[in-house]
Enzyme design. Structure first.
Site, PDB file in Angstrom:
ATOM      1  CG  PHE A 149      -1.937   1.056   1.068  1.00  0.00           C
ATOM      2  CD1 PHE A 149      -2.698   1.544   0.742  1.00  0.00           C
ATOM      3  CD2 PHE A 149      -1.426   1.925   2.923  1.00  0.00           C
ATOM      4  CE1 PHE A 149      -3.637   2.800   0.990  1.00  0.00           C
ATOM      5  CE2 PHE A 149      -2.708   3.203   2.437  1.00  0.00           C
ATOM      6  CZ  PHE A 149      -3.631   3.254   1.934  1.00  0.00           C
ATOM      7  CE1 TYR A 150       2.734   1.464   4.777  1.00  0.00           C
ATOM      8  CE2 TYR A 150       5.037   0.646   5.049  1.00  0.00           C
ATOM      9  CZ  TYR A 150       3.771   0.927   5.279  1.00  0.00           C
ATOM     10  OH  TYR A 150       3.455   0.459   7.307  1.00  0.00           O
ATOM     11  CB  SER A 151       4.905   4.742  -2.217  1.00  0.00           C
ATOM     12  OG  SER A 151       4.890   6.018  -1.844  1.00  0.00           O
ATOM     13  CB  VAL A 152      -0.106   2.917  -5.368  1.00  0.00           C
ATOM     14  CG1 VAL A 152      -1.312   1.905  -5.801  1.00  0.00           C
ATOM     15  CG2 VAL A 152      -1.166   3.842  -4.069  1.00  0.00           C
TER      16      VAL A 152
END
Length: 338
Positions: A58-61
Site C-alpha cells: 500500500f505504501y506509495s501504491v
C-alpha cells in the site's frame, strides 16, 4: 545493535526496524522520499546493524517496495536481511484488489515480489483484519504461500485481540502456520494495546513490533513538520489535550536529560520488555541516531511517571474505530520534573 528472537520463532531481528512508509513516490503523499533521498537513511541503518525492514504494498501504491528494494539490492545482502511486506489495503479500483481473499493474497504476493525483485519475503503480513472474508480462507492462502516458499513466515497487524485469537484458533484447528509477529501502534500517547494485545501475544509466543513510537510526530515537539501539516491522520488520532499534555511531559523529561524528545519517547517504547522491535520512520540519519541512543536510554521511575501521568483510556485506533475519541483527564504531577 541489539538482536532478539521474534516471539517464539527462531528468527532473529534487530530491535530497531526501518519503517518505510515515508519512502516511495511523492505522487502519493507530499512528505514521501524518493529513491535518492531514501538511500542515505537505509544505508545508515544497515551500517548500524539493522537487519529488519518493514514494507507494505500500500505504501506509495507499490512504489515503496520498488524504491526500498532497489536500494537494498545495491547496498545489502539479501540473506542478511529480514524483510516484511503487507497485504490488504486497496491497490486499485478493482473490487477484488483489496482485502484478504485468496484471490487478492495470491495476486498480491506475486506483485510484491516482482516489484521487490526478490524470490521471497521473510514475513508476509495481514495489514488489518478483513471482516468480509472468512478467516479460514485467508489463513489457508497464507499457509500455502509459506509452503510454496514465497514467504518464510506470516504476521499480522492492527486488529482487536479477539480477532487475533480467532486467527490462531483457525491455524491450530487446521494445522496452518501461525503468525510470528504482531505489528501494532504503541507510544506514550496511545497505550490501549497494553490491556489485552501485549499480554496475549506474550502468552501465545507472538513477537511484537511497534510502529508510530513518536505518535506520528507529536512527541517530537515539532507540530509544524511537513507531515504533521499534510497528514490528516495525525489530527484524527492525537488532536486531544491529553496527547498534547503527554508531548509536553516528553519534552520536560528530555530537557532534564539534555537530549531530544524523540529519544525519550522512543526509549519509553524500547523500555517495554514485551516489545521485540521498534519501527523507525526516519527522515534523516540524525533522526535514526536518536533511536540508536534510545536503545541505551534507561528511564528512571520518576521519568516514567511523568511520561505516563497524563494518560487516560481512549478508543482503540484501528480501521473499525476511525474518528472515535473520548475525553481524557490527566492525573496531577508528582515529581520535580513537572
Amino acid at each position: 545493535m541489539q538482536y532478539v528472537n521474534l516471539g517464539n520463532s527462531g528468527l532473529k531481528v534487530s530491535r530497531l526496524c526501518v519503517g518505510t512508509m515515508n519512502m516511495g513516490s511523492k505522487d502519493w503523499k507530499p512528505w514521501i522520499f524518493n529513491e535518492k533521498e531514501s538511500e542515505p537513511i537505509i544505508r545508515h541503518a544497515l551500517d548500524m546493524g539493522v537487519n529488519f525492514i518493514d514494507l507494505a504494498d500500500f505504501y506509495s501504491v507499490g512504489a515503496g517496495e520498488e524504491v526500498v528494494c532497489n536500494v537494498l539490492r545495491r547496498i545489502g545482502r539479501r540473506d542478511d536481511l529480514v524483510i516484511t511486506t503487507k497485504v490488504g489495503y486497496a491497490m486499485s479500483d478493482d473490487i477484488n484488489a483489496q482485502g484478504h481473499s485468496r484471490k487478492h493474497i495470491f495476486n498480491s504476493i506475486d506483485a510484491s515480489l516482482k516489484r521487490m525483485g526478490m524470490d521471497y519475503v521473510d514475513i508476509y503480513m495481514l495489514h488489518f483484519f478483513d471482516t468480509q472474508t472468512p478467516v479460514e480462507e485467508t489463513m489457508s492462502a497464507l499457509n500455502d504461500i509459506v509452503r510454496s516458499g514465497k514467504a518464510r513466515y506470516i504476521g499480522v497487524s492492527t486488529m482487536n485481540t479477539w480477532q487475533l485469537a480467532k486467527i490462531l484458533q483457525v491455524c491450530d484447528q487446521n494445522g496452518f502456520v501461525r503468525p510470528i509477529n504482531m505489528q501494532l501502534q504503541l507510544n506514550c500517547a496511545y497505550r490501549e494495546e497494553e490491556r489485552e494485545m501485549l499480554p496475549f501475544c506474550q502468552d501465545q509466543g507472538i513477537g511484537i513490533s511497534v510502529f508510530s513510537p513518536l505518535a506520528r510526530g507529536i512527541l517530537t515537539s515539532d507540530l509544524q513538520s511537513n507531515r504533521n501539516q499534510t497528514d490528516f491522520f495525525t489530527q484524527e488520532m492525537y488532536n486531544d489535550q491529553a496527547s498534547k499534555d503527554i508531548s509536553y511531559s516528553v519534552a520536560k523529561v528530555a530537557d532534564a536529560r539534555g537530549c531530544s524528545p524523540a529519544q525519550i519517547a522512543q526509549a519509553w517504547v524500547l523500555n517495554n520488555s514485551q516489545v521485540n522491535s521498534m519501527l523507525v520512520g526516519a527522515d534523516s540519519t540524525a533522526q535514526f541516531d536518536s533511536a540508536l541512543a534510545a536503545l541505551e536510554t534507561k528511564l528512571t521511575s520518576d521519568e516514567i511517571f511523568e511520561l505516563e501521568r497524563n494518560y487516560t483510556p481512549c478508543d482503540l485506533i484501528n480501521d473499525y474505530t476511525s474518528g472515535k475519541r473520548i475525553p481524557r483527564t490527566a492525573r496531577a504531577a508528582k515529581s520535580d520534573i513537572a
